[in-house]
Design a protein around this motif. Structure first.
Motif, PDB file in Angstrom:
ATOM      1  N   SER A 175       0.845  -1.185   0.000  1.00  0.00           N
ATOM      2  CA  SER A 175       0.000   0.000   0.000  1.00  0.00           C
ATOM      3  C   SER A 175       0.884   1.239   0.000  1.00  0.00           C
ATOM      4  CB  SER A 175      -0.910   0.024   1.231  1.00  0.00           C
ATOM      5  OG  SER A 175      -1.848  -1.025   1.184  1.00  0.00           O
ATOM      6  N   MET A 176       0.615   2.138  -0.942  1.00  0.00           N
ATOM      7  CA  MET A 176       1.333   3.404  -1.018  1.00  0.00           C
ATOM      8  C   MET A 176       0.390   4.513  -0.580  1.00  0.00           C
ATOM      9  SD  MET A 176       4.102   4.994  -1.653  1.00  0.00           S
ATOM     10  CE  MET A 176       5.023   3.706  -2.510  1.00  0.00           C
ATOM     11  N   ASP A 192       6.242   0.029   9.121  1.00  0.00           N
ATOM     12  CA  ASP A 192       5.375  -1.003   8.553  1.00  0.00           C
ATOM     13  C   ASP A 192       5.859  -1.289   7.139  1.00  0.00           C
ATOM     14  OD1 ASP A 192       3.361  -2.574   7.443  1.00  0.00           O
ATOM     15  OD2 ASP A 192       1.766  -1.539   8.527  1.00  0.00           O
ATOM     16  N   PRO A 193       6.386  -2.488   6.876  1.00  0.00           N
ATOM     17  CA  PRO A 193       6.918  -2.783   5.537  1.00  0.00           C
ATOM     18  C   PRO A 193       5.848  -2.876   4.463  1.00  0.00           C
ATOM     19  CG  PRO A 193       6.897  -4.761   6.894  1.00  0.00           C
ATOM     20  CD  PRO A 193       6.540  -3.617   7.798  1.00  0.00           C
ATOM     21  N   PHE A 194       4.569  -2.978   4.859  1.00  0.00           N
ATOM     22  CA  PHE A 194       3.501  -3.149   3.884  1.00  0.00           C
ATOM     23  C   PHE A 194       2.745  -1.857   3.590  1.00  0.00           C
ATOM     24  CE2 PHE A 194       3.993  -7.263   6.068  1.00  0.00           C
ATOM     25  CZ  PHE A 194       4.439  -8.006   4.989  1.00  0.00           C
ATOM     26  N   ILE A 195       2.966  -0.809   4.387  1.00  0.00           N
ATOM     27  CA  ILE A 195       2.309   0.477   4.152  1.00  0.00           C
ATOM     28  C   ILE A 195       3.394   1.541   4.097  1.00  0.00           C
ATOM     29  CG2 ILE A 195       0.585   2.128   4.943  1.00  0.00           C
ATOM     30  CD1 ILE A 195      -0.708  -0.103   6.560  1.00  0.00           C
ATOM     31  N   LEU A 242      -4.672   7.863  11.529  1.00  0.00           N
ATOM     32  CA  LEU A 242      -4.129   7.795  12.890  1.00  0.00           C
ATOM     33  C   LEU A 242      -2.657   8.190  12.912  1.00  0.00           C
ATOM     34  CD1 LEU A 242      -5.834   4.489  14.056  1.00  0.00           C
ATOM     35  CD2 LEU A 242      -6.465   6.825  14.687  1.00  0.00           C
ATOM     36  N   ARG A 243      -1.904   7.735  11.925  1.00  0.00           N
ATOM     37  CA  ARG A 243      -0.479   8.035  11.906  1.00  0.00           C
ATOM     38  C   ARG A 243      -0.206   9.496  11.571  1.00  0.00           C
ATOM     39  NH1 ARG A 243       1.269   2.329   8.976  1.00  0.00           N
ATOM     40  NH2 ARG A 243       0.639   1.027  10.740  1.00  0.00           N
ATOM     41  N   LEU A 244      -1.180  10.152  10.975  1.00  0.00           N
ATOM     42  CA  LEU A 244      -1.048  11.586  10.721  1.00  0.00           C
ATOM     43  C   LEU A 244      -1.510  12.422  11.907  1.00  0.00           C
ATOM     44  CD1 LEU A 244      -2.207  11.636   6.994  1.00  0.00           C
ATOM     45  CD2 LEU A 244       0.097  12.115   7.854  1.00  0.00           C
ATOM     46  N   GLY A 245      -1.927  11.764  12.995  1.00  0.00           N
ATOM     47  CA  GLY A 245      -2.195  12.482  14.242  1.00  0.00           C
ATOM     48  C   GLY A 245      -3.643  12.699  14.576  1.00  0.00           C
ATOM     49  N   LEU A 329       9.091   1.111  19.885  1.00  0.00           N
ATOM     50  CA  LEU A 329       8.892  -0.045  19.014  1.00  0.00           C
ATOM     51  C   LEU A 329       8.292   0.321  17.669  1.00  0.00           C
ATOM     52  CD1 LEU A 329       7.498  -2.662  21.581  1.00  0.00           C
ATOM     53  CD2 LEU A 329       9.730  -2.688  20.468  1.00  0.00           C
ATOM     54  N   ARG A 330       7.277   1.213  17.673  1.00  0.00           N
ATOM     55  CA  ARG A 330       6.524   1.454  16.439  1.00  0.00           C
ATOM     56  C   ARG A 330       6.513   2.903  15.969  1.00  0.00           C
ATOM     57  NH1 ARG A 330       1.111   2.927  17.340  1.00  0.00           N
ATOM     58  NH2 ARG A 330       0.414   1.773  15.505  1.00  0.00           N
ATOM     59  N   GLY A 331       7.114   3.806  16.746  1.00  0.00           N
ATOM     60  CA  GLY A 331       7.259   5.183  16.282  1.00  0.00           C
ATOM     61  C   GLY A 331       6.113   6.106  16.625  1.00  0.00           C
ATOM     62  N   THR A 332       4.917   5.581  16.896  1.00  0.00           N
ATOM     63  CA  THR A 332       3.768   6.409  17.254  1.00  0.00           C
ATOM     64  C   THR A 332       3.124   5.844  18.520  1.00  0.00           C
ATOM     65  OG1 THR A 332       2.347   5.094  15.808  1.00  0.00           O
ATOM     66  CG2 THR A 332       3.272   7.119  14.894  1.00  0.00           C
TER      67      THR A 332
END
Length: 423
Positions: A175-176, A192-195, A242-245, A329-332
């Motif tokens: 996913s891009m 995340d290697p898939f996103i 979510l990752r954009l806050g 662990l996951r950055g967020t």
């Protein structure tokens, strides 16, 4: 001409929390989203006494097209109605450009016997590989009717924190997520290697790449790679929001959950349709493009419940202490996310079948051929024309879905008002 700063450019909420709109995909089913947006953008502001504003807007497939529209038009009078009018202007023969040779080629493409065909780049639309259906009229519509200049102005002014659309890279299956923001960089992104997330200045090409239903619609080349519908892996882009806050999510889905009574009524008709390739193809598309939605929402609410339980059991320090490890662990970090999920109260595949039965063959060779191909999408189907529901860009179908989306949103008026309240 100078552009005045309008109400759409004002800060979102007094409590400083970020509100995100999350929209999923499903081809012509997107008319339902247009109905929801007509209520949210046009009617809800009169109830809450101020314009609706989203800090973050994300979308996948047709939701990506809507995300770009909302980012450029929210806060403007009648923005939701104009989007609904675009959908009502569509007709099958005006979306798919088919000639006699194309009709002959369709079964050959289905069997993999048709040579690869490319469309050259034109007027902001990059090179693309042909699908079963030629959607160049739809491409022109997206290029001309989405307020791209206003989208660019708002992002550059910081009036919108981020707009993100998701596509699937065909070569790797990843996913891009293309993120457009004023800084031109992507922060707060988990490993995340898939996103994969990349900064981009969004235009028609990115939205169309996200909306390219695999095999049926042309896939677009952006940079060195080809991209198709983002819903193959990430149909409801909760993760990007979510990752954009985002702290609050308004999620619009496109799949109806049938009641036990509906299931019992449809069971014998489904058995009659099992031998239909069109029926099975529709169910496969549902699994690829729609079923992720409920899973993502259920997982979000499960995490919310775990965090709430931890805070009640161990006190207010529970979440900050846990996030010391989680961020490493996951950055967020983890946080409790307010969310409201709207989805159809009726089956959109059943509505598509009803509309096609009332549809009269159009005039003109190309329109008749397009209509013939679309009718094949219900061949052997008794009730649920799921494949047709992705392809029926038609006023009758759009009218029904817009009204259903508007009615469903209005039925949740109290929930929507509470969602946008400053807390």
């Amino acid at each position: 001409m100078a552009i005045q700063r309008g109400t759409a450019d004002l800060p979102a909420t007094a409590d400083g929390r970020r509100i995100a709109l999350v929209m999923s995909g499903g081809g012509a089913r997107g008319a339902y989203e247009a109905g929801v947006l007509r209520y949210v953008l046009d009617d809800l502001p009169r109830r809450i006494g101020r314009p609706v504003h989203f800090d973050i807007v994300t979308g996948t497939s047709v939701g990506a097209i809507h995300a770009c529209y909302v980012a450029g038009a929210m806060g403007q009078p009648g923005a939701g109605t104009r989007l609904a009018d675009i959908w009502r202007s569509l007709e099958v023969g005006g979306v798919y450009e088919l000639g006699a040779a194309d009709l002959i080629a369709v079964p050959l493409r289905l069997l993999g016997l048709y040579a690869r065909r490319e469309h050259p780049a034109e007027a902001g639309i990059p090179e693309r590989l042909a699908g079963v259906l030629d959607t160049r009229p739809l491409e022109r519509l997206v290029r001309e009717r989405i307020p791209w200049a206003e989208l660019r102005r708002r992002i550059d002014a910081g009036a919108i924190e981020a707009v993100a659309v998701t596509a699937t890279e065909m070569g790797s299956g990843r996913s891009m997520v293309w993120v457009d923001n004023r800084e031109g960089i992507v922060r707060r992104w988990a490993r995340d290697p898939f996103i994969i997330a990349r900064p981009a200045k969004l235009g028609a090409a990115y939205a169309l790449a996200s909306a390219a239903i695999p095999f049926l619609f042309p896939v677009l080349k952006i940079g060195d790679d080809y991209y198709c519908d983002g819903g193959l892996r990430l149909n409801t882009p909760l993760a990007p929001a979510l990752r954009l806050g985002a702290d609050r999510l308004l999620i619009v889905g496109l799949q109806h959950h049938p009641t036990p009574e509906e299931e019992a009524r449809l069971a014998p008709e489904r058995e009659t349709s099992y031998n239909s390739l069109a029926y099975l193809g529709g169910k496969v598309l549902n699994a690829l493009l729609l079923d992720h939605v409920d899973y993502d929402v259920d997982r979000l609410r499960l995490v919310n419940g775990i965090l709430d339980t931890g805070i009640r059991a161990y006190g207010p320090d529970f979440l900050p202490r846990m996030n010391e490890t989680i961020e490493a662990l996951r950055g967020t970090p983890y946080k409790v996310i307010d969310n409201l999920y709207l989805r159809p109260s009726r089956d959109l595949g059943v509505i598509a079948t009803d509309c096609l039965e009332q549809h009269h063959p159009p005039t003109g060779l190309r329109r008749r051929l397009s209509h013939a191909v679309i009718r094949y999408a219900v061949h052997g189907v008794v009730a649920e024309a799921d494949l047709l529901s992705y392809l029926l860009f038609d006023r009758c179908y759009a009218d029904h879905l817009i009204e259903l989306g508007h009615a469903d949103a209005e039925a949740h008026a109290d929930d929507l008002a509470a969602f946008f309240a400053d807390r």
